[in-house]
Design a protein around this motif. Structure first.
Motif, PDB file in Angstrom:
ATOM      1  N   GLY A  87       0.740 -14.232   6.681  1.00 29.72           N
ATOM      2  CA  GLY A  87       0.905 -13.026   5.884  1.00 29.72           C
ATOM      3  C   GLY A  87       1.821 -13.210   4.690  1.00 29.72           C
ATOM      4  O   GLY A  87       2.563 -14.184   4.585  1.00 29.72           O
ATOM      5  N   VAL A  88       1.781 -12.227   3.794  1.00 31.54           N
ATOM      6  CA  VAL A  88       2.570 -12.231   2.567  1.00 31.54           C
ATOM      7  C   VAL A  88       3.301 -10.894   2.458  1.00 31.54           C
ATOM      8  O   VAL A  88       2.702  -9.835   2.673  1.00 31.54           O
ATOM      9  CB  VAL A  88       1.651 -12.422   1.340  1.00 31.54           C
ATOM     10  CG1 VAL A  88       2.436 -12.333   0.051  1.00 31.54           C
ATOM     11  CG2 VAL A  88       0.911 -13.733   1.428  1.00 31.54           C
ATOM     12  N   ALA A  89       4.568 -10.939   2.101  1.00 30.84           N
ATOM     13  CA  ALA A  89       5.346  -9.712   1.925  1.00 30.84           C
ATOM     14  C   ALA A  89       4.932  -9.007   0.643  1.00 30.84           C
ATOM     15  O   ALA A  89       4.604  -9.649  -0.357  1.00 30.84           O
ATOM     16  CB  ALA A  89       6.834 -10.031   1.891  1.00 30.84           C
ATOM     17  N   ARG A  90       4.953  -7.666   0.674  1.00 32.14           N
ATOM     18  CA  ARG A  90       4.728  -6.858  -0.525  1.00 32.14           C
ATOM     19  C   ARG A  90       5.427  -5.518  -0.347  1.00 32.14           C
ATOM     20  O   ARG A  90       5.781  -5.125   0.767  1.00 32.14           O
ATOM     21  CB  ARG A  90       3.247  -6.674  -0.825  1.00 32.14           C
ATOM     22  CG  ARG A  90       2.492  -5.802   0.150  1.00 32.14           C
ATOM     23  CD  ARG A  90       1.050  -5.664  -0.280  1.00 32.14           C
ATOM     24  NE  ARG A  90       0.318  -4.833   0.675  1.00 32.14           N
ATOM     25  CZ  ARG A  90      -0.927  -4.461   0.528  1.00 32.14           C
ATOM     26  NH1 ARG A  90      -1.607  -4.860  -0.535  1.00 32.14           N
ATOM     27  NH2 ARG A  90      -1.520  -3.701   1.416  1.00 32.14           N
ATOM     28  N   LEU A  91       5.634  -4.814  -1.448  1.00 35.79           N
ATOM     29  CA  LEU A  91       6.247  -3.484  -1.435  1.00 35.79           C
ATOM     30  C   LEU A  91       5.145  -2.449  -1.593  1.00 35.79           C
ATOM     31  O   LEU A  91       4.355  -2.523  -2.530  1.00 35.79           O
ATOM     32  CB  LEU A  91       7.245  -3.335  -2.580  1.00 35.79           C
ATOM     33  CG  LEU A  91       8.411  -4.312  -2.613  1.00 35.79           C
ATOM     34  CD1 LEU A  91       9.239  -4.098  -3.873  1.00 35.79           C
ATOM     35  CD2 LEU A  91       9.271  -4.148  -1.378  1.00 35.79           C
ATOM     36  N   MET A  92       5.094  -1.475  -0.666  1.00 34.32           N
ATOM     37  CA  MET A  92       4.077  -0.420  -0.700  1.00 34.32           C
ATOM     38  C   MET A  92       4.759   0.940  -0.735  1.00 34.32           C
ATOM     39  O   MET A  92       5.529   1.255   0.163  1.00 34.32           O
ATOM     40  CB  MET A  92       3.198  -0.456   0.552  1.00 34.32           C
ATOM     41  CG  MET A  92       2.307  -1.622   0.644  1.00 34.32           C
ATOM     42  SD  MET A  92       0.539  -1.359   0.564  1.00 34.32           S
ATOM     43  CE  MET A  92       0.155   0.265   0.984  1.00 34.32           C
ATOM     44  N   GLN A  93       4.465   1.720  -1.760  1.00 35.37           N
ATOM     45  CA  GLN A  93       4.976   3.086  -1.787  1.00 35.37           C
ATOM     46  C   GLN A  93       4.162   3.912  -0.794  1.00 35.37           C
ATOM     47  O   GLN A  93       2.937   3.801  -0.730  1.00 35.37           O
ATOM     48  CB  GLN A  93       4.864   3.676  -3.192  1.00 35.37           C
ATOM     49  CG  GLN A  93       5.495   5.042  -3.289  1.00 35.37           C
ATOM     50  CD  GLN A  93       5.407   5.655  -4.674  1.00 35.37           C
ATOM     51  OE1 GLN A  93       4.966   5.009  -5.624  1.00 35.37           O
ATOM     52  NE2 GLN A  93       5.806   6.890  -4.784  1.00 35.37           N
ATOM     53  N   ARG A  94       4.847   4.717   0.010  1.00 36.31           N
ATOM     54  CA  ARG A  94       4.201   5.552   1.028  1.00 36.31           C
ATOM     55  C   ARG A  94       4.511   7.021   0.766  1.00 36.31           C
ATOM     56  O   ARG A  94       5.537   7.343   0.179  1.00 36.31           O
ATOM     57  CB  ARG A  94       4.724   5.195   2.427  1.00 36.31           C
ATOM     58  CG  ARG A  94       4.431   3.795   2.877  1.00 36.31           C
ATOM     59  CD  ARG A  94       3.039   3.710   3.337  1.00 36.31           C
ATOM     60  NE  ARG A  94       2.807   2.478   4.084  1.00 36.31           N
ATOM     61  CZ  ARG A  94       1.773   2.319   4.866  1.00 36.31           C
ATOM     62  NH1 ARG A  94       0.917   3.283   5.033  1.00 36.31           N
ATOM     63  NH2 ARG A  94       1.581   1.176   5.472  1.00 36.31           N
ATOM     64  N   ASP A  95       3.636   7.895   1.265  1.00 37.08           N
ATOM     65  CA  ASP A  95       3.915   9.318   1.154  1.00 37.08           C
ATOM     66  C   ASP A  95       4.558   9.880   2.419  1.00 37.08           C
ATOM     67  O   ASP A  95       5.062  10.994   2.420  1.00 37.08           O
ATOM     68  CB  ASP A  95       2.661  10.111   0.782  1.00 37.08           C
ATOM     69  CG  ASP A  95       1.514   9.910   1.759  1.00 37.08           C
ATOM     70  OD1 ASP A  95       1.662   9.134   2.722  1.00 37.08           O
ATOM     71  OD2 ASP A  95       0.469  10.539   1.561  1.00 37.08           O
ATOM     72  N   GLN A  96       4.545   9.083   3.510  1.00 40.95           N
ATOM     73  CA  GLN A  96       5.218   9.467   4.744  1.00 40.95           C
ATOM     74  C   GLN A  96       5.550   8.222   5.555  1.00 40.95           C
ATOM     75  O   GLN A  96       4.997   7.154   5.312  1.00 40.95           O
ATOM     76  CB  GLN A  96       4.365  10.420   5.562  1.00 40.95           C
ATOM     77  CG  GLN A  96       3.034   9.844   6.001  1.00 40.95           C
ATOM     78  CD  GLN A  96       2.166  10.880   6.690  1.00 40.95           C
ATOM     79  OE1 GLN A  96       2.489  12.057   6.730  1.00 40.95           O
ATOM     80  NE2 GLN A  96       1.058  10.440   7.239  1.00 40.95           N
ATOM     81  N   VAL A  97       6.447   8.388   6.509  1.00 42.07           N
ATOM     82  CA  VAL A  97       6.842   7.265   7.362  1.00 42.07           C
ATOM     83  C   VAL A  97       5.895   7.222   8.566  1.00 42.07           C
ATOM     84  O   VAL A  97       5.824   8.187   9.318  1.00 42.07           O
ATOM     85  CB  VAL A  97       8.301   7.418   7.850  1.00 42.07           C
ATOM     86  CG1 VAL A  97       8.680   6.269   8.772  1.00 42.07           C
ATOM     87  CG2 VAL A  97       9.260   7.500   6.672  1.00 42.07           C
ATOM     88  N   PRO A  98       5.154   6.118   8.747  1.00 44.78           N
ATOM     89  CA  PRO A  98       4.281   6.009   9.917  1.00 44.78           C
ATOM     90  C   PRO A  98       5.092   6.031  11.219  1.00 44.78           C
ATOM     91  O   PRO A  98       6.249   5.625  11.248  1.00 44.78           O
ATOM     92  CB  PRO A  98       3.598   4.642   9.726  1.00 44.78           C
ATOM     93  CG  PRO A  98       3.711   4.359   8.266  1.00 44.78           C
ATOM     94  CD  PRO A  98       5.013   4.968   7.850  1.00 44.78           C
TER      95      PRO A  98
END
Length: 110
Positions: free
Chosen positions: A42-53
């Protein structure tokens, strides 16, 4: 886990957030495995979310008004202390021990 976000990275993240307000923004440090064939690749990335899963954990951060989260099942792929930096036009995720991703992608809300 802790993440220190450099001033340069904070400015770049703030400019890319797709909301009217930075306050309350959620950003996941994701271990992306889509198309990799194996979770270890896998590869790390930053993802903007609208809520916390559900079951996600928060990271302690110096980036005020932004909440950083991660999937605790992926904890093994990260260090306890990490740094998000912005150098040469790219985000980087690193620690004192290693470079996780020198070309860290930021994925805003759709």
């Amino acid at each position: 886990m802790n993440v220190s976000v450099t001033t340069e990275a904070q400015e770049q993240i703030n400019s890319r957030i797709t909301k009217c307000e930075i306050e309350g923004t959620i950003i996941e440090i994701e271990h992306d495995t889509d198309g990799c064939g194996c979770v270890v690749s896998g590869v790390a990335r930053l993802m903007q979310r609208d809520q916390v899963p559900a079951k996600y954990e928060t990271l302690h951060s110096n980036h005020e008004r932004v909440l950083y989260i991660f999937n605790p099942q992926m904890k093994v792929f990260f260090d306890r202390e990490m740094i998000i930096d912005y150098r040469n036009g790219r985000f980087q995720l690193k620690s004192a021990n290693q470079m996780f991703n020198p070309r860290l992608k930021f994925v805003p809300l759709a």
